[in-house]
Design a protein around this motif. Structure first.
Motif, short mmCIF file in Angstrom:
data_model
loop_
_atom_site.label_atom_id
_atom_site.label_comp_id
_atom_site.label_asym_id
_atom_site.label_seq_id
_atom_site.Cartn_x
_atom_site.Cartn_y
_atom_site.Cartn_z
N THR E 62 0.83 -1.20 0.00
CA THR E 62 0.00 0.00 0.00
C THR E 62 0.87 1.25 0.00
O THR E 62 0.60 2.21 -0.73
CB THR E 62 -0.92 -0.01 1.23
OG1 THR E 62 -1.74 -1.17 1.16
CG2 THR E 62 -1.77 1.23 1.27
N GLN E 100 -8.74 -0.13 -1.12
CA GLN E 100 -9.12 -1.45 -0.67
C GLN E 100 -10.61 -1.50 -0.31
O GLN E 100 -11.32 -2.43 -0.66
CB GLN E 100 -8.26 -1.83 0.53
CG GLN E 100 -8.53 -3.21 1.06
CD GLN E 100 -7.38 -3.74 1.89
OE1 GLN E 100 -6.42 -3.04 2.17
NE2 GLN E 100 -7.47 -4.99 2.28
N ASP E 176 -5.66 -1.06 -5.00
CA ASP E 176 -5.15 -1.65 -3.77
C ASP E 176 -6.13 -2.70 -3.25
O ASP E 176 -7.14 -2.38 -2.63
CB ASP E 176 -4.96 -0.54 -2.72
CG ASP E 176 -4.18 -1.04 -1.52
OD1 ASP E 176 -3.85 -2.24 -1.48
OD2 ASP E 176 -3.89 -0.22 -0.63
N GLU E 177 -5.84 -3.96 -3.55
CA GLU E 177 -6.71 -5.06 -3.14
C GLU E 177 -8.18 -4.77 -3.41
O GLU E 177 -9.00 -4.83 -2.50
CB GLU E 177 -6.56 -5.35 -1.63
CG GLU E 177 -5.22 -5.91 -1.29
CD GLU E 177 -5.21 -6.46 0.15
OE1 GLU E 177 -6.04 -7.34 0.43
OE2 GLU E 177 -4.40 -5.98 0.95
MG LIG Z 1 -2.38 -2.51 2.27
#
Ligand SMILES: [Mg+2]
Ligand SMILES: Nc1ncnc2c1ncn2[C@@H]1O[C@H](COP(=O)(O)OP(=O)(O)OP(=O)(O)O)[C@@H](O)[C@H]1O
Ligand SMILES: Nc1ncnc2c1ncn2[C@@H]1O[C@H](COP(=O)(O)OP(=O)(O)OP(=O)(O)O)[C@@H](O)[C@H]1O
Ligand SMILES: Cc1ncc(C[n+]2csc(CCO)c2C)c(N)n1
Ligand SMILES: [Mg+2]
Lengths: 273, 379, 293, 301, 273
Positions: E62, E100, E176-177
């Motif tokens: 991240t 995320q 991010d994810e």
């Molecule tokens: Mg992360």
């Protein structure tokens, strides 16, 4: 698909049944009308089994676990735990429950969090100390006793919550996506540990997961569910041996079971959510 | 190395230039005959201010810039005030223009200090005290400048210096008043009100029927102008501190009730379900889960109540008291034209109130340390 | 549905009945001593039943009986012309106007302070302690002087009273709005950052909408505080109209019944105002897509 | 018309009937005055109001006016409508107080806010400490009503002949049940409702003239009120006074305090009040020039 | 392991570099002392690449994305985006970022959420409408324009947030994810869609994930990271074709790459996370 009715009910198995549900259904009353979360679930789980529940979001996995734990009341059918009603079973502290989120109390240290059920169940101080030390060691958290939950990573918190559920040694473990928040490596590690624990202690485990490999790797039986209304669409017996090294996951036998689970899942799935 | 001139410094320079066209800054009191003194003062004031502006513009270290600015701005202010040492409205417009320049530099100083991030705990505490202190000091400085500079009648608004003097010389009277109002009425009322509100909340929680009956009423009553009952309480409980304590009890009871009940409801379903899986009883769940979780709410009520209690007791004293007490003193001394005494009592009330609040806040921090609002940087 | 409503109303009713019963008992015990004194001086002896009735009908009781208050309240609200000096509606209206004015100024001031605090670190660190300290000043004790001082600078009429309301109501709004404007999570602020949004854009599109629930919650507290300010502002300041002046006038002549009726009127105004803020808040938040609960 | 703002010491009641009558009957108009009457209240200090410029002339008691003068607010008496004091202390006869000698160890209700000076002067004379204890008296700051008597919270309370005394009667006390200590009769009185202005404004001839006309019209109002008490009370009620019967009764009592209703200040009374103020250390130095007869003289022409 | 230095820096590749980091490091100052989140990262990403970042929790994935996005300032080394500093790139709105969590604003409808960046960047009303319609169609959310976020499932919310990042058509996507919270089936579906979008638009994508199969399935290159301090331990070029049906995941070639990633991961892993 009516296979579940035909399964362990012709009980030639010697192990006594820990959970047995018949025609189980649950309808939530909501503002927009009733939601049928579980419908006609017939399932018997025997002592020492490791049963995984898998299925798309909203298919009733959590609800089923909550019914077992007497956190929801079924609206149809019957269910018994060790021959008792869920309520009696709960009052006898028959099970340990691991929630999807860690649900640790932020004002208690890790050791105090693990001590919580022990305090409530009235264990002696010496026994509390011993059990805390043992279960924290089991989940690899020795040395973090005095930390507060927010001082630990998500994975460590999840492990602490598993330790809490293990601390009072219930024979039945209900685990709702306990490893959802962890990365693959840590997850593998905990999977291995859980299997070892299970092998050693002969506990019965009900385990909810979203991960097909995880379900296949861990279980003696995999229950595939599908939503609207939540019902059991497939029950897959694992043919894998009880002894399972991590690399069993690359064997054709493993992949075959995984493929069968995936097919079962896809059948009951709608893409819109 | 020169950086860009901060806007405060820039405006301060302009103000100082403007003030030069407005000389002298103040009329000379008849008693004083040496204009040379005024000139020396003027040069000192300008000197300090220009030094401050220079430091702001040319110094590298943030910390030192802040310290030098602090000294320059405030020394200049001190000398500026010697020009109007009399209380008869000697200030001319130029005085306020220069004062504004001082204030701008103080502001700049606060801005620089606010940007500092000291490593040590002590440094952080000192900074947390000094920044608001500068702000508060400037409220007083401006007040002083206006009352003295314009010659505002003493009985309307006395300058803070006079209030301070009065405070120092009346400590024994004030101590007696504080004892009567704070240590008798406020403390007793606060403790009883908060405790009974808390107990009522637990009862309401235990018996849902009571909750459903009491809570709407409690919500309503906590919005009522409870001050209105002060004369009635005096009628019922007599003139002494008991009637004031009664007012405080009533004013603090409902905030505590409402907040605690709300606090007892904050636990998540999952946290409560966890207790259910242990087959925990009501009291176990209450003591191990719901009360700790309600902590922040209970403290919120304790903080609100700490200011309410003080105000309630003082105002209740307007409606009949023995001849001691902060409210008595305030209302009586207005009638006697001792307005400095009134403000001295008010200052004491504010200081005690702030200490009270601050004390509760410290306990809160110690008890509910786990709450996310206190957690930053602890991980 | 109607069963659910009954479930909510019955407990409240039972509580209210209990309160009234305790009130009646209190009336008897508070008023009996003076009644006995009176009778002794007048040389009358009464049976206990008679004494009970007498305590319920005193013209200037220590504690008026509920029905006395109710009758007085009814007469002074419904049987008087609204413009009459004796109409509680008239007095409530006067109080209401300064309450609302003070509330509006206080809310705007509170929001402005909060915006300043959230955007300037130097304000945040220097102002916040003083905002708390400001509330420990017994402003109500200062009310008369404030009104005199304001009159000295030619501020008279509604505004001085309203300013006392302002002083009490800006605080909850400022504190609540600081919380509210800071409530967006870092991730939401980062999102704005990735768009290279200006401070103003971040304020209008993120901070402000995020703070709306906080704003309404604190406005509920603020409007109640504002009403207290208006009433107390009227108490000692020679105001000739308003709930506060009604309370005071009652107290000059020990007209407790009038005082209680005025208190009841004040309470109703409080309920009305708080409910109004609540309803507006619910509507606004519904418009903003809040999940119905 | 010339504007005049008058700040009263208390709420609208017959205590101030003369001014309301003068307004209502057009006596101010006759003098080409446009008068605004501001009622007071329990915590309104008229001295503050006039110092802040909120009034041209105020009704005040002499002692607090002299105290304000001492504090730099140069108030000066221009007329004295009330020639006698209406202050009393009453005690129920069935209580413990029968004579002044019984005060020791008792609880007495007193009004503060500048109205406490006559009481302290009296106690001074009796040699009683006001700090409580068995050899002194316990002083209570009394509220605006007679509740302390009804509730037996005080053994004696302060009343005005024209106001609170009658509330006690209304509350069920009979006149014969009450023991009365009248400040005037005991020689402890201080001058009450007089008219005061800021001294520096008197250097302005136009202001002086305006005040002369104001005093003239006001005293005309007082005379009218004295002669027509019921009508005066009604005027007061119309202006916001509470309870018509009570106001009529009050007007009757007030009339007894006005003396010849000329508004003339008796210098001897002034000196006595001034001395009491000094004796009690209410002021730091003996008051000088606290009154002027100039305005009154001009008004009576 | 010093392989990253030797990689695309000998740039015979014709595609221009979009991101190039050299000796990049970042140390957070915290109360308990400095935390070294990134250390000596050398990496060049060319136009049109799909690069996945994988590694245990806390290894700096991240953080690296945030440095690219100018949400964190590096403390060592240099990084440039399209030849500019991250700050300039951000000010030119060079990238879209998918967090995320969906991070939708609850007071805005789905369409208004997608409109947010367009409003801020000052697009015309007509263009806004057109882009909203287009991107919502792309993520299969047509018909849900007027719904508020809470009326959608987690997966749908995540898709809305992707639509929002796509709406202003930045050439670089930082994700991010994005699929962390979704179940396997939905995830498979979105993976397919993302690949299609990438193939069609020639965007450059940086993608953080915890899932090895996902990384292998999507990427042209996989960057394996390891914690304490966060550094790149392996960079694996994918030999899979650009055209990838879902069942490519059962091919030996796929499994071989996956195994290599797993080994790389395990090497840098500590179980105490
Ligand atoms: Mg992360
Ligand atoms: N308290 C409740 N009231 C109303 N509906 C509910 C409630 N709890 C669950 N449901 C509904 O019941 C259904 C089953 O929910 P459940 O939580 O068991 O799903 P799940 O299989 O655990 O899903 P997930 O994988 O997302 O956790 C869903 O449609 C859900 O919306
Ligand atoms: N703002 C911050 N202040 C201090 N340390 C930080 C901060 N942000 C991240 N870190 C630390 O930097 C390291 C890298 O964090 P980062 O979030 O980049 O990890 P990640 O690889 O994204 O992990 P995850 O898979 O859990 O999301 C971690 O040790 C983390 O604790
Ligand atoms: C708080 C308070 N202060 C003073 C007085 C005394 N006072 C001033 S004018 C006047 C005549 C009206 O009755 C009286 C009694 C009071 N009553 N209450
Ligand atoms: Mg679930």
């Amino acid at each position: 698909m009516d296979m579940q009715a035909s399964q362990p009910s012709h009980a030639t198995v010697s192990a006594p049944s820990v959970i047995s549900a018949a025609g189980l259904g649950l309808t939530f009353q909501t503002n927009d009308g009733p939601v049928r979360a579980l419908s006609d679930v017939n399932l018997t789980i025997n002592k020492g089994e490791f049963v995984s529940f898998i299925g798309p979001s909203g298919c009733g996995k959590t609800t089923f676990l909550r019914v077992i734990a007497d956190l929801e009341q079924p609206t149809d059918g019957t269910i018994s735990i060790n021959g008792m009603s869920p309520r009696e079973a709960r009052e006898r502290r028959a099970y340990g429950y691991v929630f999807q989120a860690a649900a640790l109390y932020p004002w208690r240290t890790i050791e105090k969090n693990v001590a919580l059920p022990l305090e409530i169940m009235g264990f002696s101080d010496a026994e509390k100390r011993e059990r805390i030390a043992r279960t924290l060691a089991l989940v690899n958290l020795t040395g973090f006793e005095k930390k507060f939950p927010w001082q630990l990573s998500g994975g460590m918190q999840q492990r602490a919550s598993i330790a809490r559920a293990l601390s009072f040694d219930a024979d039945l473990l209900l685990m709702d996506e306990p490893f959802g928040a962890l990365d693959e490596i840590v997850r593998d590690h905990l999977n291995e540990q859980l299997l070892q624990l299970w092998a050693r202690t002969e506990k019965t485990i009900c385990f909810v997961t979203h991960s097909i490999p995880e379900a296949v790797y861990l279980s003696t039986r995999i229950v595939v569910m599908s939503p609207r209304p939540g019902r059991v669409t497939d029950v897959i017996e694992s043919t894998l041996p009880r002894e399972r090294p991590l690399d069993i996951r690359e064997t054709p036998e493993f992949l075959a079971i995984a493929a069968r689970v995936r097919d079962g899942l896809r059948a009951g799935h709608s893409y819109d959510d | 190395m020169m950086r860009a001139l901060s806007w405060q410094s820039l405006v301060a320079v302009l103000l100082l230039l403007a003030a030069l066209f407005q000389l002298p800054l103040a009329n000379v009191p008849i008693a004083m005959t040496a204009p040379a003194v005024a000139w020396t003062t003027l040069i000192l004031v300008y000197g300090f201010l220009l030094a401050g502006i220079g430091a702001d513009t040319f110094m590298r270290s943030r910390l030192w810039r802040g310290i030098v600015l602090f000294l320059c701005a405030h020394l200049a202010t001190v000398f500026l005030f010697t020009l109007i040492s009399d209380e008869n409205g000697l200030a001319r417009p130029g005085f306020y223009v220069v004062l504004a320049a001082c204030w701008l530099l103080a502001w700049r100083c606060v801005e620089i200090l606010s940007g500092l991030q000291p490593r040590s705990r002590a440094g952080r505490i000192i900074l947390a005290l000094i920044i608001p202190a500068i702000f508060g000091a400037w409220i007083l400085i401006i007040w002083e400048a206006v009352t003295r500079g314009l010659g505002i009648p003493f009985i309307l608004l006395p300058p803070p210096s006079a209030v301070f003097t009065k405070l120092i010389f009346s400590l024994s009277v004030i101590a007696a008043d504080v004892n009567q109002t704070i240590f008798k009425a406020v403390l007793a009322g606060y403790l009883m009100g908060c405790a009974s509100g808390f107990v009522a909340a637990i009862l309401a929680d235990r018996f849902p029927f009571m909750r459903r009956g009491l809570l709407p009423i409690g919500n309503l009553v906590s919005a009522l102008p409870m001050i209105g009952i002060a004369p009635i309480m005096v009628m019922w409980f007599g003139f002494d501190w008991q009637s004031k304590a009664a007012v405080v009890v009533i004013m603090t009871f409902f905030p505590m009730l409402v907040n605690t009940v709300a606090g007892l409801a904050v636990t998540s379903t999952m946290e409560r379900d966890l207790m259910r899986t242990y087959a925990a009883g009501y009291w176990q769940t209450l003591f191990k889960l719901r009360l700790p979780a309600a902590g922040p709410f209970v403290f919120n009520a304790l903080k609100i109540n700490s200011t309410l209690a003080l105000i309630g007791a003082i105002v209740a004293e307007f409606f009949g008291t023995p001849v001691v007490g902060m409210g008595f003193r305030i209302s009586t001394e207005v009638g006697r034209m001792n307005v400095d005494m009134v403000w001295a009592e008010i200052a004491v009330a504010a200081i005690i109130g702030s200490l009270f609040y601050g004390g509760v806040a410290l306990v809160e921090r110690a008890v509910t340390f786990w709450h996310p609002s206190f957690r930053n940087g602890k991980a | 549905m109607s069963e659910a409503r009954g479930n909510r109303i019955i407990p409240v009713l039972v509580m209210l009945i209990a309160i009234v019963a305790i009130w009646y008992a209190g009336t008897y015990f508070m008023n009996a001593p003076f009644q006995r004194d009176l009778d002794r001086r007048a040389g009358v002896t009464r049976s206990s039943g008679d004494l009970f009735i007498a305590t319920m009908t005193q013209p200037k009781p220590t504690l008026p009986a509920p029905h006395q208050v109710a009758t007085n309240f009814f007469e002074n609200t419904f049987l008087r012309k609204i413009t009459s000096n004796r109409s509680l509606i008239y007095h409530a209206g006067v109080t209401l106007s300064s309450t609302l004015l003070g509330f509006v100024i206080g809310t705007v001031l509170g929001i402005l302070i909060a915006v300043g605090i959230v955007h300037f670190t130097s304000l945040d660190r220097s102002l916040m302690p003083w905002i708390i300290a400001s509330q420990t000043i017994p402003i109500l004790a200062l009310a008369p002087m404030i009104i005199v001082v304001l009159a000295a600078v030619n501020l008279t009429g509604l505004l001085p009273k309203a300013l006392i309301s302002t002083y009490l109501s800006f605080f909850p709004v400022a504190v609540g709005m600081v919380k509210g404007l800071r409530s967006p999570e870092i991730i939401n602020l980062d999102l704005m950052h990735t768009y290279h949004a200006s401070k103003a854009q971040t304020f209008w599109k993120l901070r402000l909408p995020a703070s709306v629930p906080f704003l309404f919650a604190s406005m509920k507290v603020a409007i109640a505080a504002s009403l207290v300010g208006a009433i107390v502002g009227e108490l000692p300041t020679g105001a000739v109209a308003g709930i506060g002046s009604k309370l005071l006038a009652g107290s000059y002549y020990s007209q407790t019944i009038d005082m209680f009726a005025a208190l009841v009127a004040g309470s109703l105004v409080a309920v009305l105002l708080v409910t109004a803020v609540d309803v507006v808040g619910a509507i606004v938040q519904r418009r903003m897509g809040a999940r119905p609960s | 018309a010339d504007e005049v703002t008058l700040q009263l010491k208390w709420v609208t009641q017959s205590q101030f009937a003369g001014y309301y009558v003068a307004e209502e009957k057009g006596f101010y108009d006759e003098e080409n005055l446009d008068v605004t009457i501001k009622p007071g209240g329990p915590d309104i200090a008229p001295e503050q109001v006039i110092a802040g410029g909120g009034a041209d002339v105020i009704v005040d008691w002499m002692a607090p006016a002299l105290a304000a003068r001492d504090k730099g607010v140069k108030l000066i008496n221009i007329a004295q409508p009330y020639q006698k004091s209406g202050l009393e202390m009453i005690c129920p006869k069935d209580g413990p107080v029968k004579t002044e000698a019984d005060f020791k160890g008792k609880t007495l209700g007193v009004w503060f806010f500048g109205n406490e000076y006559p009481f302290y002067g009296w106690m001074n004379k009796l040699g009683l400490s006001t700090e409580g204890g068995p050899d002194g008296v316990t002083v209570l700051k009394q509220s605006f009503d007679v509740q302390p008597l009804v509730q037996k919270q005080a053994d004696c309370i302060s009343v005005m002949t024209y106001n609170e005394y009658w509330q006690a009667i209304d509350a069920g006390f009979k006149a014969e049940d009450l023991l009365v200590f009248n400040y005037t009769q005991l020689g402890n009185d201080m001058l009450e409702d007089g008219l005061y202005v800021m001294e520096d404004k008197l250097s302005d001839a136009a202001f002086k003239d305006k005040m002369a006309r104001f005093v003239k019209a006001s005293m005309k109002g007082w005379k009218y009120a004295m002669e027509n008490p019921d009508e005066a009370a009604e005027i007061v009620v119309d202006a916001g006074g509470q309870d018509e019967n009570h106001q009529k009764r009050m007007m009757g009592e007030v009339a007894k305090l006005l003396g010849d209703a000329s508004g003339k200040l008796d210098p001897a009374a002034y000196e006595r009040t001034a001395k009491l103020v000094v004796d009690q250390k209410i002021v730091s130095k003996a008051p000088e020039g606290g009154y002027t007869t100039e305005i009154f003289d001009a008004a009576s022409k």
